[in-house]
Every structure is written in C-alpha cells, then in structure tokens.
Design a protein around this motif. Sequence first.
Motif, PDB file in Angstrom:
ATOM      1  N   THR A   1     -69.937 -78.389 -32.562  1.00 52.84           N
ATOM      2  CA  THR A   1     -69.527 -79.232 -33.688  1.00 52.84           C
ATOM      3  C   THR A   1     -69.003 -78.354 -34.824  1.00 52.84           C
ATOM      4  O   THR A   1     -67.945 -78.625 -35.393  1.00 52.84           O
ATOM      5  CB  THR A   1     -70.736 -80.057 -34.186  1.00 52.84           C
TER       6      THR A   1
ATOM      7  N   LEU B   1     -64.882 -83.370 -29.110  1.00 57.97           N
ATOM      8  CA  LEU B   1     -65.234 -83.103 -30.505  1.00 57.97           C
ATOM      9  C   LEU B   1     -63.974 -82.908 -31.343  1.00 57.97           C
ATOM     10  O   LEU B   1     -63.881 -83.398 -32.474  1.00 57.97           O
ATOM     11  CB  LEU B   1     -66.143 -81.866 -30.595  1.00 57.97           C
TER      12      LEU B   1
ATOM     13  N   TYR C   1     -72.415 -80.470 -39.040  1.00 55.61           N
ATOM     14  CA  TYR C   1     -71.042 -80.901 -39.319  1.00 55.61           C
ATOM     15  C   TYR C   1     -70.807 -80.963 -40.833  1.00 55.61           C
ATOM     16  O   TYR C   1     -69.818 -80.445 -41.351  1.00 55.61           O
ATOM     17  CB  TYR C   1     -70.823 -82.276 -38.682  1.00 55.61           C
TER      18      TYR C   1
END
Length: 433
Positions: A283, A382, A405
């Motif tokens: 991420t 992603l 994130y």
Amino acid sequence: MLRATSKGFRLHIGFFGRRNVGKSSLLNAITQQKVSIVSEVAGTTTDPVEKPMELLPIGPVLFVDTAGVDDVGALGAQRIEKTRQAIGRSDVGVLVTESGVWGEFEDKLLAELRSHGIPVLVALNKADLRRPAAEHLIRFAQEKLPYAELVATTGEGVDAFRAKLWEIAPAESAESPVVLRDLVGPGETAVLVMPIDKEAPKGRIKNLQVQSIRDLLDGEASCMVVKDDGLKKALGNLKTPPSLVVTDAQVFEQVARITPDSVPLTAFSILLSRLKGDLVAQTRAAVAVETLQPGDQVLVAESCTHHPVEEDIGRVKIPRWLQQYVGGELKFTHVKGRDFPQDLSPYKLVIHCGACMWNRREMLSRIAECERQGVPITNYGLVIAYALGILERALEPFPEALAAYKEAQREQVELAAVDGLSCLSEPCMSLVN
Ligand SMILES: Nc1nc2c(ncn2[C@@H]2O[C@H](COP(=O)(O)OP(=O)(O)OP(=O)(O)O)[C@@H](O)[C@H]2O)c(=O)[nH]1
Ligand code: SF4
Ligand SMILES: [Mg+2]
C-alpha cells in the motif's frame, strides 16, 4: 468447476544438495512415482522439477527437486540461480547429502537455507554404502539439526524421513489460509463481483475467486456471486445488506458507485496482497507513484506466463495511466515468472501482479529483496484503486493498511509542499478509459 488446492497454497518442500547425491531418487521414493530423472551421471536435473501431492498428515505439499549446485561454468551459473530461486520459495528445505560426506559445500548450503528462516532437514542418503560419520551426528545433535538416514533407491528410511518432515513443518502449514472469512462472520453474506467479459478465459473462474467461495463456506458465511451488471439488482434483493463486497479491480469504479458507502468494499487484488504479499508495504508503495518523474524506469512483473487479462493491465492500462499522471514518458520493463532482475537499482517502482499462483514465501522473498534494494513494490490492484481514488475506501476493512496509506499520503503531501509538486487529491481517472 472447483479446483484442487492450487500450487500457491501448498507447503513447498525443496530438495537441495550436490550433484548425484540422490535428490531425484528421494523425490521418486517419497512420491512412489518416476517424477524426476535419475542417473549415475552428475548434473542430470537441470531445471527444478515440481511435484504436487497430498502428504499425510501434512496435507497438500509441492516437492521441488533442484539441480545439484556444485556446478561451475556458464550453464552452472544459470542452474545455481534457479536453485537459489527455489530456496527463496521453499517453506521447508531438505539438504540431501551422501551419508558420511559433509564439507564446506554443505556448510554454505545450510547457512543459505537458514538465512531464509526455513526449517531444514538433512537427508543422509545412500546409507547402504556408508554409515553416517559419528562426528557429523554429534554436530547435528549439538546444533539441533534434524536428520534422517535413508536409502532412496530401496525406500528404506523414507517413512522415518516423512515423519521428520511433519515434525519440522511450520505449524500454520496444516491450517487453511484465510482469504476473507475473517471479514464476513458466520451467517453473514459477502457479494463477489466477477466481470465475465471477452477477455475472461472461457468456462473458468480465477483461482482466488474459487478460493474465496470455499473460504466463506468454511467460515459458515454465505456468498452471492454476480457479474458487475447484476450487482445493483442483487444488492436490492438482499433483505440485509452484505458484510462485504469484493470486486475485480477492473470494474472497481462502477462497483464503488453502485455499492452504498455503508457497505464495506474491497478488491480481490487487495485480498491477494494480504494473502500472498505484505498489504501494508505494498500500500505504501502504491503511494510512491507520486514520486515518479518522466524518464524513470518502472518494472512490471507477473508471476505466471498465461494471463491475457493481467497482460492487458500490465502492458497497456497501467503504463498509459502512469505516463499521463507524470506528464511524460516512462520506461517500462516487463518480466514474467521467475525472470526477475537481480539488480533493481535502475527502477523507481516495481508493480507486481497479485501472484495468485505463488506461495506467500516466494512473494515475500521478492518484496524483501525490493525493500533491501530500496525500491518500492506494489501490486496491480492497489495501483488501480489508487488511480481511481478509491484506495482509501477499499482499505477500510484493513485498519493497519489504511493507517499506512494515510501516513504515506501525509508524507507525500509534505514532500509536494516542499517541492511545489502537484496535488494528491485529484486522482487520474484515465486508467479506466
Ligand atoms: N547405492 C545407492 N545409490 C543411490 C541412492 N540414491 C540414489 N542413488 C544413485 O545415485 C545416482 C544419482 O542419483 P540421482 O537421484 O540422479 O541424484 P541427484 O542428486 O538427483 O543428481 P543431479 O540431478 O545430477 O544433481 C543414481 O545412479 C542413483 O541410482 C541410494 O540410496 N543408494
Ligand atoms: S499473472 Fe499473476 S495474478 Fe495473473 S494469474 Fe498469473 S500469478 Fe495470478
Ligand atoms: Mg537430480
């Protein structure tokens, strides 16, 4: 058609050792089949030979017989590399030696296997020719290194060898991997969205989707499977909203529009990142797209060689979007299977497929190598979710990844403020077009 356990969920057991010590004979003895070619000529096995089987009581395993790694010369170097890669994807390493023989070669191999943090079992083969040396046995005992004496050609000692494998196999190998059932409680419902378009292979469903259905059923949950154009109606027909909607990332945007905000939504590729890779690290790497500049090199990697849909995403859609995003040309390198460059220094970013055909250890070893060389590695889904501006929503079921994130975004905003770079809040929508 439900498939048998796919390769990725099997415990990988690799056989390593010098040439001619009987690695292939051992594979044949344990499988009771002529899987791998055996001969008195050293260097018979050139490429890794894989054999899936149910090994009771361990369960589904994949045996990997490798080339002897004491070769020298050009061909030898290639073999050594393939054997090294096989070590990287093994969950258990079997170090095969001839009984009574242990030298610097075995020391190095043992150290390499241990450096991967996997349990090692020493197979003292050809015990009919020579008894194990007492000094070796003392050393094994001191180092708590398990070993088994055997004669691969007659099968003598193979049962004891199998029992030792069971003793050292990682405990979690016996457990079924959780794909998504921790997100959908017993009695609850998940809706799985699978676009069936002209690119989808006829009569087949992707591995992970099949595994998701099985996983939900194992967790006593229900599951509704719909195509993207059937989602609206299906949601309307449900008396209670589903606990989760999981979609193919290709139709992420449409599905996000149809699914009410109150219903958690994620993508198969995000489940894959959690299952096979490292969702938090991948991420963070998706946000690293912000650091790309025209002229940078990007490595696009796929674990297998036969997926036209992924090929289209990796070769067409992601490159197009990234180039529009950075406002200039990027240099893309595409690799498949185990063909992964050792030197990653030319690349600013690695974008990987979901690696559904691999075991987790292999993907983690690839991620670890990228991290060691300081190159961020993310995955297709992603990057797509990020491009569409729905990554935050898609990560809501995974609080740790969501926190990573937000932190990565904060860091980028700070960097952008310093450099006077463009915004992060307006994701580029051109990927879907
Ligand atoms: N006497 C005896 N011979 C064995 C035993 N296991 C294997 N051999 C013989 O050893 C030779 C090499 O066996 P392989 O199984 O091909 O050895 P390998 O380690 O796979 O060799 P490479 O693929 O060349 O690295 C063959 O001639 C086998 O028949 C054993 O337990 N006892
Ligand atoms: S390319 Fe990757 S995601 Fe696609 S089928 Fe192969 S392993 Fe799975
Ligand atoms: Mg062999």
